[in-house]
Scaffold this active site. Sequence first.
Site, PDB file in Angstrom:
ATOM      1  N   LYS A 178       0.840  -1.201   0.000  1.00 38.53           N
ATOM      2  CA  LYS A 178       0.000   0.000   0.000  1.00 38.53           C
ATOM      3  C   LYS A 178       0.880   1.258   0.000  1.00 38.53           C
ATOM      4  O   LYS A 178       1.835   1.337  -0.751  1.00 38.53           O
ATOM      5  CB  LYS A 178      -0.984  -0.043   1.170  1.00 38.53           C
ATOM      6  N   ASP A 215      -4.584  -8.122   9.587  1.00 38.71           N
ATOM      7  CA  ASP A 215      -5.958  -7.600   9.636  1.00 38.71           C
ATOM      8  C   ASP A 215      -6.987  -8.601   9.104  1.00 38.71           C
ATOM      9  O   ASP A 215      -8.137  -8.632   9.560  1.00 38.71           O
ATOM     10  CB  ASP A 215      -6.072  -6.269   8.891  1.00 38.71           C
TER      11      ASP A 215
END
Length: 618
Positions: A178, A215
């Site tokens: 990211k 996550d």
Amino acid sequence: MFAVHLMAFYFTKLKEDQIKKGKHPSSQPRSPQHLFQVDRFLYHMRLSDETLLDIMARFQAEMQKGLGKDTNPTASVKMLPTFVRAIPDGSGSKFRVLKVQVSEEGKRNVQMESHFYPTPNEIIRGNGSELFEYVADCLADFMKTKELMHKKLPLGLTFSFPCRQTKLEEGVLISWTKKFKARGVQDTDVVKCLTKAMKKHKQDIDVDILALVNDTVGTMMTCAYDDPCCEVGVIIGTGTNACYMEDMSNIDLVEGDEGRMCVNTEWGAFGDDGALEDIRTEFDRELDLGSLNPGKQLFEKMISGLYLGELVRLILLKMAKTGLLFGGKKSSALHTKGKIETRHVAAMEKYKEGLANAREILTDLGLEPSEADCIAVQHVCTIVSFRSANLCAAALAAILTRLRENKKLLRFRTTVGMDGTLYKTHPQYPKRLHKVVRRLVPNCDVRFLLSVSGSTKGAAMVTAVASRLQAKRKQIDKVLALFWLTREQLVDVQGKMRAELEFGLKRDTHLLATVKMLPTYVCGMPDGTEKGKFLALDLGGTNFRVLLVKIRSGRRSVRMYNKIFAIPLEIMQGTGEELFDHIVQCIADFLNYMGLKGAQLPLGFTFSFPCRQMSIDK
């Protein structure tokens, strides 16, 4: 080409139907030619079910490669063990701190207090130590705000980046994804980095980091707390990833075969080895070249919220350059990276106000779109986001198929925990994903469960379990403390043993020695010249074994044939004469069994009890 015409016709009719029903703000006729041009321009972004099934098969092969110890180093899908062994029985661009109180006595009740902290670019792309110091500062601020200073608390860390874990509370960062690119963190243990950063707050913060959780794992655990059938977690947000419960017997990277363990697939890197080159388009390649990590996370770059807006911008720019949009006119904003975000894509795809949103967004970009331009741009957004959902569906279908095959079922039911801003905020994305998954795996009854509390609640679940296990381990350690020996104690034992060996070897002290050091009269080692047939007896446990050993010299060949005989308890505890009569009878039975009755053979006797020997055969 017929398929392109057919799809263009379908979307044109759909738009016309919407106009007739008054579902768009304008009643001007739409141009089917614009939709046809978009379909033709983005033909390679449309993926048939046949193509999706092929992608599904490729992903299954990559999963298998990632699970293998020998093949994992070259696998693009790393299939990282998480050391989360069971589901509970009772991210991206923001940083969140929560206090989670899990109820006791088996009640399914979780109370949470949270606060979001921003992650500035200078922090996430700066020095790694500064990043973790910032996290520690935020944690200290949260604990002060919630009046938790000086309280001993277990801490769970949700870390949305690929880490190689050897235990639950350790994780070495493999690579940033990211927008993150903090220096000096790759190939280091992130738990140690945070622990070091917290030391400057040691007067105020008293926490133990008990769990490092991806996550996706947090999402799965959060949903599994509400639905025990949940065994898959999927994130479709700033990035994308998935985890699932894999049989331990299939995970070569960790020891043990019993039970299951959650595996973090890190599917964003699928295709980094070239496996998806026939699927990628010129726009995917252009986007990748301009990214922070060219050549990495290629699957993620076709799917996640960080990239969809930029993909749309690159497509619109080229269509404008070729005269297919905006009358061939462009704007400086349309040339600027990042000016179209995924939230814009989602807004332009809204059912009723989508076209109005498209006009407003394009106007803000300095363009003068016609009604036909707005329809075409909306159609571009649909194709790009639909491809994203299709690719996610193919990879998820591969995971579901693997779960079904692991359970050896023709049909099975499961729940997939879902989270991520793209999945939650895009108006069409969830139903598109669900529909395609169910079409690709018709023998799986899938329930999709949205993680309302995010992935951090799941991390708290893992931490709660780890905390309970830690308390148990401390109790066990207390009991076992009597059996622990220090190095000094072992050195002392070593010295005493050496002295006893000396006593046992000496004539004067032998009788008093506890370690008897009995001579065996075995004075040499085999040299390879031995040959012939020999009988061997082995007496020492509850069974008695008779062997025929054939030794051939020169080739160092030894063949053994044996038979085991039970020794009844009454013979073991009877008289010596009865024991040896039984042994002789066993030898006779063995020779008869081997066709050697009456043969004269040398015999060796393994006798596993202390004997004082006068010679090798006495």
